[in-house]
Design a protein around this motif. Sequence first.
Motif, short mmCIF file in Angstrom:
data_model
loop_
_atom_site.label_atom_id
_atom_site.label_comp_id
_atom_site.label_asym_id
_atom_site.label_seq_id
_atom_site.Cartn_x
_atom_site.Cartn_y
_atom_site.Cartn_z
N THR A 4 0.81 -1.21 0.00
CA THR A 4 0.00 0.00 0.00
C THR A 4 0.85 1.26 0.00
O THR A 4 2.04 1.24 0.29
CB THR A 4 -0.91 0.02 1.24
N VAL A 5 0.18 2.36 -0.30
CA VAL A 5 0.76 3.70 -0.20
C VAL A 5 -0.21 4.55 0.63
O VAL A 5 -1.39 4.21 0.74
CB VAL A 5 0.97 4.33 -1.60
N ARG A 16 -4.30 3.46 4.17
CA ARG A 16 -3.34 3.19 3.09
C ARG A 16 -4.08 2.41 2.02
O ARG A 16 -4.93 1.59 2.32
CB ARG A 16 -2.15 2.41 3.63
#
Length: 81
Positions: A4-5, A16
Amino acid sequence: MRTTVPAGYPFPAGARYGPGLVSTPLSCGGVYWGHGGSMTGYETRGGATEDGRATNVAVTTQPSQTTKERMDGVEDTALCR
């Protein structure tokens, strides 16, 4: 799917985002994985924790931002109890 970001608006603080999944922090520690959705007239939230607790919330009206935040709170309460 769990790579994830950081996710910004409209996701909850600390969320995220990855390929199809959102990791959302829980007030009791840990996170839940899920994905919500919306279309004119409804909004959904759903997710599960690593230990298998799961929940789904749906409203059948065009929700305000306050309603969306309350839905996030319902998810948190259900998964933390």
